[in-house]
Design an enzyme around this catalytic site. Structure first.
Site, PDB file in Angstrom:
ATOM      1  N   ASP A 145      -3.546   7.538   5.037  1.00 47.79           N
ATOM      2  CA  ASP A 145      -4.325   6.677   4.021  1.00 47.79           C
ATOM      3  C   ASP A 145      -3.068   6.493   2.702  1.00 47.79           C
ATOM      4  O   ASP A 145      -2.209   7.006   2.854  1.00 47.79           O
ATOM      5  CB  ASP A 145      -5.345   7.908   3.310  1.00 47.79           C
TER       6      ASP A 145
ATOM      7  N   ASP B 134      -4.386   4.934  -0.526  1.00 53.75           N
ATOM      8  CA  ASP B 134      -4.720   5.182  -1.995  1.00 53.75           C
ATOM      9  C   ASP B 134      -5.314   6.707  -2.535  1.00 53.75           C
ATOM     10  O   ASP B 134      -5.792   7.400  -1.500  1.00 53.75           O
ATOM     11  CB  ASP B 134      -6.060   4.413  -2.226  1.00 53.75           C
TER      12      ASP B 134
END
Lengths: 174, 174
Positions: free
Chosen positions: A6, A8
């Site tokens: 991922d 963020d």
């Protein structure tokens, strides 16, 4: 092994930058207030909408600082594993080109063909997913590793990564 | 069943619009010349670069016409199956928000969380992938259905879809 990661609050420091957006609008919290909670849930409607408008524009995502140790750790993992970047981007579709530019700038060793902008991460075919949102693991076909963030403190996770320097050892132990 | 569907030349008529871009720059081909071949491979460097610049800007992808029967067929498939849209967008990252807008406009019944912008489609965890590029099936974990296009005429495909009105029957037969 194929590892999906991922962006963020995992590779890019969205937390610090978003906290600054709120602070600039007079909303500040200390770490204790943010343990296990998201800023958006704590903010009033007007301030949340103002911050939302900034995120929606997308350029915010181009200027984020890399998380401590992330670049070195991912470069290291990439020598042994197939790395994909899988980031939720459908809430802010205008963020896609900026997230792409961020990866080109900070992680040029990532093949652009290995970048995935998605919503529901159950679509990601990988052995491992490193993410700060445990909900993405529920329908994910592989092993989830929860990347620690203030908002997920207290969340149950069979595998948790507190800092990038521990990544290689944790992945080896799976 | 989970069905992933490509956009360009499958849901959106990229072919006609791209042909118009080349025609506006004095490059035209008849269907015979384009059977089994891509326009980019036939064009000279200067014209290809000019068309490439238009695609790179991204707005081109917002204005494409839907492929004949695509909207009705996908709406129909969505009543029985889980539909994801999986489109290659890493060659033109600026196309992402425009592709997103296209889907919102033409296929509002598709959940935005089920949109995937990617490069290597082996990352897509689905039972079926409907795509006009057979190369995406090589490392895909499910069943590939080749959506017919001039450029893939002659390509080997265990499952081929010539028109959207045949989709429900073909999917049922798998």
């Amino acid at each position: 092994m194929r590892i999906a990661i991922d962006m963020d609050e995992v590779l890019a420091d969205t937390h610090v930058a978003k906290r600054a957006l709120y602070a600039a609008r007079g909303r500040e919290w200390d770490d204790t207030a943010l343990r296990g909670r998201k800023m958006d849930a704590l903010a009033d409607d007007v301030t949340r909408a103002a911050v939302e408008a900034v995120l929606k524009d997308g350029t915010f995502f181009a200027g984020l600082e890399p998380m401590e140790g992330a670049i070195a750790a991912v470069r290291d993992l990439a020598t042994e594993h197939e790395i994909f970047i899988a980031t939720a981007a459908m809430e802010y579709p205008a963020s896609c080109p900026h997230k792409f530019a961020w990866l080109q700038r900070h992680m040029p060793f990532i093949d652009p063909l290995n970048i995935v902008f998605c919503g529901d991460k159950s679509i990601v075919a990988a052995d491992v997913l490193i993410d700060d949102n445990a909900r993405h693991f529920e329908r994910f076909g592989g092993t989830g590793i929860l990347f620690s963030a203030l908002h997920n403190m207290g969340a149950e996770a069979p595998h948790r990564l507190d800092r990038w320097t521990d990544a290689a050892a944790l992945v080896r132990s799976l």
